[in-house]
Design a protein around this motif. Structure first.
Motif, PDB file in Angstrom:
ATOM      1  N   TYR A 128      -0.792 -10.680  -7.394  1.00 62.51           N
ATOM      2  CA  TYR A 128      -0.567 -12.125  -7.434  1.00 62.51           C
ATOM      3  C   TYR A 128      -1.851 -12.873  -7.793  1.00 62.51           C
ATOM      4  O   TYR A 128      -2.235 -13.849  -7.172  1.00 62.51           O
ATOM      5  CB  TYR A 128       0.003 -12.593  -6.090  1.00 62.51           C
ATOM      6  N   GLY A 129      -2.578 -12.335  -8.785  1.00 58.83           N
ATOM      7  CA  GLY A 129      -3.785 -12.986  -9.280  1.00 58.83           C
ATOM      8  C   GLY A 129      -5.059 -12.686  -8.504  1.00 58.83           C
ATOM      9  O   GLY A 129      -6.119 -13.204  -8.835  1.00 58.83           O
ATOM     10  N   CYS A 130      -4.989 -11.866  -7.480  1.00 58.23           N
ATOM     11  CA  CYS A 130      -6.172 -11.548  -6.666  1.00 58.23           C
ATOM     12  C   CYS A 130      -6.756 -10.190  -7.064  1.00 58.23           C
ATOM     13  O   CYS A 130      -6.084  -9.375  -7.681  1.00 58.23           O
ATOM     14  CB  CYS A 130      -5.802 -11.514  -5.180  1.00 58.23           C
ATOM     15  N   ASN A 131      -7.983  -9.956  -6.667  1.00 56.45           N
ATOM     16  CA  ASN A 131      -8.622  -8.661  -6.885  1.00 56.45           C
ATOM     17  C   ASN A 131      -8.030  -7.634  -5.934  1.00 56.45           C
ATOM     18  O   ASN A 131      -7.757  -7.939  -4.778  1.00 56.45           O
ATOM     19  CB  ASN A 131     -10.132  -8.748  -6.653  1.00 56.45           C
ATOM     20  N   ILE A 132      -7.883  -6.425  -6.419  1.00 58.97           N
ATOM     21  CA  ILE A 132      -7.324  -5.337  -5.622  1.00 58.97           C
ATOM     22  C   ILE A 132      -8.454  -4.430  -5.145  1.00 58.97           C
ATOM     23  O   ILE A 132      -9.316  -4.034  -5.929  1.00 58.97           O
ATOM     24  CB  ILE A 132      -6.311  -4.512  -6.438  1.00 58.97           C
ATOM     25  N   LEU A 133      -8.454  -4.117  -3.858  1.00 62.11           N
ATOM     26  CA  LEU A 133      -9.393  -3.180  -3.267  1.00 62.11           C
ATOM     27  C   LEU A 133      -8.642  -1.886  -2.984  1.00 62.11           C
ATOM     28  O   LEU A 133      -7.482  -1.914  -2.564  1.00 62.11           O
ATOM     29  CB  LEU A 133      -9.977  -3.754  -1.984  1.00 62.11           C
ATOM     30  N   VAL A 134      -9.299  -0.745  -3.169  1.00 61.64           N
ATOM     31  CA  VAL A 134      -8.635   0.549  -3.036  1.00 61.64           C
ATOM     32  C   VAL A 134      -9.232   1.360  -1.894  1.00 61.64           C
ATOM     33  O   VAL A 134     -10.448   1.550  -1.837  1.00 61.64           O
ATOM     34  CB  VAL A 134      -8.734   1.355  -4.359  1.00 61.64           C
ATOM     35  N   ASN A 135      -8.374   1.817  -0.981  1.00 60.17           N
ATOM     36  CA  ASN A 135      -8.711   2.782   0.076  1.00 60.17           C
ATOM     37  C   ASN A 135      -9.879   2.397   0.976  1.00 60.17           C
ATOM     38  O   ASN A 135     -10.553   3.272   1.510  1.00 60.17           O
ATOM     39  CB  ASN A 135      -8.982   4.168  -0.522  1.00 60.17           C
ATOM     40  N   ARG A 136     -10.121   1.134   1.205  1.00 59.91           N
ATOM     41  CA  ARG A 136     -11.224   0.742   2.083  1.00 59.91           C
ATOM     42  C   ARG A 136     -10.957   1.138   3.543  1.00 59.91           C
ATOM     43  O   ARG A 136     -11.890   1.341   4.291  1.00 59.91           O
ATOM     44  CB  ARG A 136     -11.472  -0.759   1.996  1.00 59.91           C
ATOM     45  N   THR A 137      -9.711   1.250   3.929  1.00 58.16           N
ATOM     46  CA  THR A 137      -9.415   1.583   5.323  1.00 58.16           C
ATOM     47  C   THR A 137      -9.763   3.022   5.666  1.00 58.16           C
ATOM     48  O   THR A 137      -9.891   3.352   6.837  1.00 58.16           O
ATOM     49  CB  THR A 137      -7.932   1.327   5.659  1.00 58.16           C
ATOM     50  N   ASP A 138      -9.932   3.874   4.654  1.00 54.22           N
ATOM     51  CA  ASP A 138     -10.309   5.267   4.929  1.00 54.22           C
ATOM     52  C   ASP A 138     -11.621   5.340   5.716  1.00 54.22           C
ATOM     53  O   ASP A 138     -11.847   6.283   6.457  1.00 54.22           O
ATOM     54  CB  ASP A 138     -10.458   6.062   3.629  1.00 54.22           C
ATOM     55  N   LYS A 139     -12.483   4.353   5.564  1.00 54.70           N
ATOM     56  CA  LYS A 139     -13.785   4.368   6.226  1.00 54.70           C
ATOM     57  C   LYS A 139     -13.708   3.973   7.697  1.00 54.70           C
ATOM     58  O   LYS A 139     -14.649   4.213   8.436  1.00 54.70           O
ATOM     59  CB  LYS A 139     -14.748   3.447   5.486  1.00 54.70           C
ATOM     60  N   VAL A 140     -12.619   3.359   8.124  1.00 52.16           N
ATOM     61  CA  VAL A 140     -12.543   2.885   9.510  1.00 52.16           C
ATOM     62  C   VAL A 140     -11.447   3.557  10.335  1.00 52.16           C
ATOM     63  O   VAL A 140     -11.466   3.458  11.555  1.00 52.16           O
ATOM     64  CB  VAL A 140     -12.343   1.348   9.574  1.00 52.16           C
ATOM     65  N   MET A 141     -10.510   4.210   9.687  1.00 50.71           N
ATOM     66  CA  MET A 141      -9.433   4.866  10.430  1.00 50.71           C
ATOM     67  C   MET A 141      -9.946   6.175  11.027  1.00 50.71           C
ATOM     68  O   MET A 141     -10.724   6.887  10.402  1.00 50.71           O
ATOM     69  CB  MET A 141      -8.242   5.148   9.509  1.00 50.71           C
ATOM     70  N   LYS A 142      -9.511   6.448  12.238  1.00 49.40           N
ATOM     71  CA  LYS A 142      -9.921   7.681  12.911  1.00 49.40           C
ATOM     72  C   LYS A 142      -9.189   8.894  12.352  1.00 49.40           C
ATOM     73  O   LYS A 142      -9.708   9.997  12.361  1.00 49.40           O
ATOM     74  CB  LYS A 142      -9.665   7.544  14.409  1.00 49.40           C
ATOM     75  N   ALA A 143      -7.977   8.686  11.867  1.00 51.55           N
ATOM     76  CA  ALA A 143      -7.176   9.787  11.329  1.00 51.55           C
ATOM     77  C   ALA A 143      -7.571  10.092   9.889  1.00 51.55           C
ATOM     78  O   ALA A 143      -7.989   9.202   9.150  1.00 51.55           O
ATOM     79  CB  ALA A 143      -5.695   9.417  11.394  1.00 51.55           C
TER      80      ALA A 143
END
Length: 182
Positions: free
Chosen positions: A116-131
């Motif tokens: 919707y016109g915004c920048n897309i970030l990829v897989n940033r949650t991999d750095k904070v999830m414990k699993a």
């Protein structure tokens, strides 16, 4: 009812001014990231995508071929079975009524409609999830199996719960956790 909606909009506006829902979970979030050379690599099937919105961050799973699976509030599946009508781009009115009625769909949209016109970030949650993240192909298959109408809850079953379940096997929303810390 109008007073309640006005109250909620005022509170959301107040919360957004404090930037409580920015998706900056990384340690050292105030540090500048090194400049990238060239465009970012395209997403791969099974990647978790983030798109910053005004108040919240919206999440989806990249399925390949320019398609993204994401959970979004929508009233229309409650009112009709017309797949062509349901698959049209969701308007703000449909979204708000979906939130109020607690109805949503896991749907597939183009990467452009999702962003919707915004920048897309990829897989940033991999750095904070414990699993550990599942293999990308498994993530995409999990997302594809969940397509269709489902109950919605901003706090208990939102787009972030959907993607964390698909990628890590456990539904979680760090955005809503921040609400409870107020």
């Amino acid at each position: 009812m109008l007073q309640l909606l006005t109250f909620l909009v005022e509170k959301l506006s107040l919360v957004s001014n404090f930037k409580l829902f920015e998706s900056s979970w990384l340690d050292g979030e105030d540090q500048e990231l090194p400049a990238q050379r060239g465009p970012p690599p395209p997403p791969r099937r099974g990647d978790l995508l983030e798109v910053p919105r005004t108040i919240f961050t919206h999440y989806g799973i990249y399925l390949g071929d320019n398609k993204v699976a994401h959970l979004i509030p929508d009233i229309l599946p409650v009112l009709t079975n017309d797949e062509k009508l349901i698959s049209s781009v969701i308007t703000n009115k449909r979204l708000i009524l979906g939130c109020m009625y607690k109805a949503a769909t896991v749907r597939v949209d183009t990467l452009e409609d999702f962003a919707y016109g915004c920048n897309i970030l990829v897989n940033r949650t991999d750095k904070v999830m414990k699993a550990q993240a599942f293999p990308n192909e498994d993530v995409a298959r999990r997302a594809e199996k969940l397509m269709g109408a489902i109950p919605y809850s901003l706090l208990w079953n939102n787009c972030e719960h959907f993607v964390t379940y698909c990628r890590y096997g456990s539904a979680a929303s760090r955005q809503t956790e921040k609400v409870w810390c107020l």
